[in-house]
Design an enzyme around this catalytic site. Sequence first.
Site, mmCIF file in Angstrom:
data_model
loop_
_atom_site.group_PDB
_atom_site.id
_atom_site.type_symbol
_atom_site.label_atom_id
_atom_site.label_comp_id
_atom_site.label_asym_id
_atom_site.label_seq_id
_atom_site.Cartn_x
_atom_site.Cartn_y
_atom_site.Cartn_z
ATOM 1 N N CYS A 1 11.067 41.559 26.660
ATOM 2 C CA CYS A 1 11.770 41.585 25.369
ATOM 3 C C CYS A 1 12.033 40.151 24.923
ATOM 4 C CB CYS A 1 13.068 42.387 25.457
ATOM 5 S SG CYS A 1 14.209 41.843 26.742
ATOM 6 N N CYS B 1 11.681 46.565 38.098
ATOM 7 C CA CYS B 1 12.772 45.920 37.352
ATOM 8 C C CYS B 1 13.316 46.912 36.322
ATOM 9 C CB CYS B 1 12.292 44.641 36.675
ATOM 10 S SG CYS B 1 11.383 43.511 37.772
ATOM 11 N N ALA B 2 13.631 48.103 36.807
ATOM 12 C CA ALA B 2 13.839 49.260 35.940
ATOM 13 C C ALA B 2 15.179 49.291 35.204
ATOM 14 C CB ALA B 2 13.708 50.539 36.770
ATOM 15 N N ASP C 1 14.865 48.385 41.318
ATOM 16 C CA ASP C 1 15.575 47.226 40.787
ATOM 17 C C ASP C 1 16.354 46.579 41.930
ATOM 18 O OD1 ASP C 1 16.332 46.277 37.721
ATOM 19 O OD2 ASP C 1 17.855 45.712 39.192
ATOM 20 N N PRO D 1 18.375 48.556 32.905
ATOM 21 C CA PRO D 1 19.322 49.673 32.930
ATOM 22 C C PRO D 1 18.707 51.061 32.795
ATOM 23 C CG PRO D 1 19.386 48.624 30.801
ATOM 24 C CD PRO D 1 18.463 47.799 31.630
ATOM 25 N N GLY D 2 17.376 51.143 32.547
ATOM 26 C CA GLY D 2 16.728 52.422 32.778
ATOM 27 C C GLY D 2 16.236 53.233 31.605
ATOM 28 N N GLY D 3 16.227 52.681 30.400
ATOM 29 C CA GLY D 3 15.751 53.446 29.255
ATOM 30 C C GLY D 3 14.319 53.928 29.428
ATOM 31 N N LYS D 4 13.471 53.068 29.966
ATOM 32 C CA LYS D 4 12.064 53.438 30.142
ATOM 33 C C LYS D 4 11.887 54.411 31.306
ATOM 34 C CE LYS D 4 10.859 48.936 28.311
ATOM 35 N NZ LYS D 4 12.273 48.531 28.274
ATOM 36 N N ASP E 1 13.986 44.145 46.161
ATOM 37 C CA ASP E 1 13.308 43.063 45.459
ATOM 38 C C ASP E 1 11.854 43.470 45.253
ATOM 39 O OD1 ASP E 1 11.930 40.720 44.729
ATOM 40 O OD2 ASP E 1 13.357 39.460 45.795
#
Length: 434
Positions: free
Chosen positions: A363, A246-247, A267, A249-252, A293
């Site tokens: 979050c 579930c990456a 994702d 928008p990708g900050g991590k 998925d």
Amino acid sequence: MKKESLKARLAAFDILQNVLRKKQALDESFDRHPLIAALEKRDRGFVHVLVATSLRHLGQIDGAIKSCLDRKDDLKAPVMDLLRLGAAQLLFLETASHAAVDTSVQIAASQPQLLPYKGLINAVLRRLSRQGAAFVQKQDGPRLNTPVWLWESWVAAYGAKAARLIAQAHAAQAPLDLSFKGDPAVGAKRVGGMLLPSGTVRLEQQVALETLEGFAAGDFWVQDAAAAMIARLLGDVRGKDVLDLCAAPGGKTLQLAAMGAQVTALDRADKRLARLRDNLARTKLQATLICADAQQYKPAQKADFILLDAPCTATGTIRRHPDIPYLKTKDDVLRLSNLQRELLDYAATHLLSDKGVLVYAVCSLQKQEAEDQIEAFLARYQDFERVPTAAQDLGFAESGELISKQGDLRCLPCFWGKQGGMDGFYAARLRRRG
């Protein structure tokens, strides 16, 4: 009054109605609105601030409006929304009273459904321009601006004092946080930011990213200080394979790549992965992107390290997204909790190796999506154990209030208040026994 000023307020009127009536996200409605592209940059910024401010202080605004009404029955929704925008300008944005009142009356005069209420709108806003500030000073803003179901859940989870501090933090616009590939101290000097204890660089004012030194060179990306702590729980991943579920928008993903990991970012939404793809290109970092998925993904080899930043209600990001309290409900907490359980189970049984480490993160401020989710997981899977988080894992000498009694990372929006706060985040580190 300039036409552009009136167009901006008309756009804000439409967008506020889209959020409250159609349950459309603020940013999505803003980006799609036909008037936005035609506005100058300054006016576009005003539209977003106006709607966001109306949502942040909605309870106070409604209370102030009702104090100016003699009628007992509720006003029609469009009338109330137009009054809300006018009141937000008068009470919280320090807009000149003539500008806030006159444009609201002009909008009322231009629309048949609002025309009969033109006099009422004028009278209410003029009264607020005279008496509103004194009325607001007497209000309990944190309580009024928080929907009952959220307030009660936070009081139950954290206590009344902490719930109030959380709600107070949501009243202010969040600062802009950056993660740097290189030395963050050097990055902070280059962009004129504040270096937080975690290594995040914070800008107190919102700025256009492309104007910052190092943006084009890909030296940094946007990532809240709390979110930037999550990937560190995986430990030293240099040269290791990491599965980021579930990456987007990708900050991590960017952070893990900068840490030297061989990242596979998965994702289900290719549209969301496109943003990550662009950021990877700009920052010149490497990751393998897969659109799939997570519950159907079948890798050739199980992963030793998994980061599951699960879909959630995102109530920890309300200071960045003030529409969330009006888009999410108790039912969403239950629905997403069920999805999180399924994702955790699948990751643990189908994707994680026998000696693997899994970091689960959300979050969210809701315990059902966080602490309760992990306790239930550990009860279902006796072969797993929690690996408590230590201050050193986060890069601190002392973690202070960031680590819970159970050893999990728990950030609240009111933490680091003097530096501007942080998003609400929860993360637990899990490992197979033996």
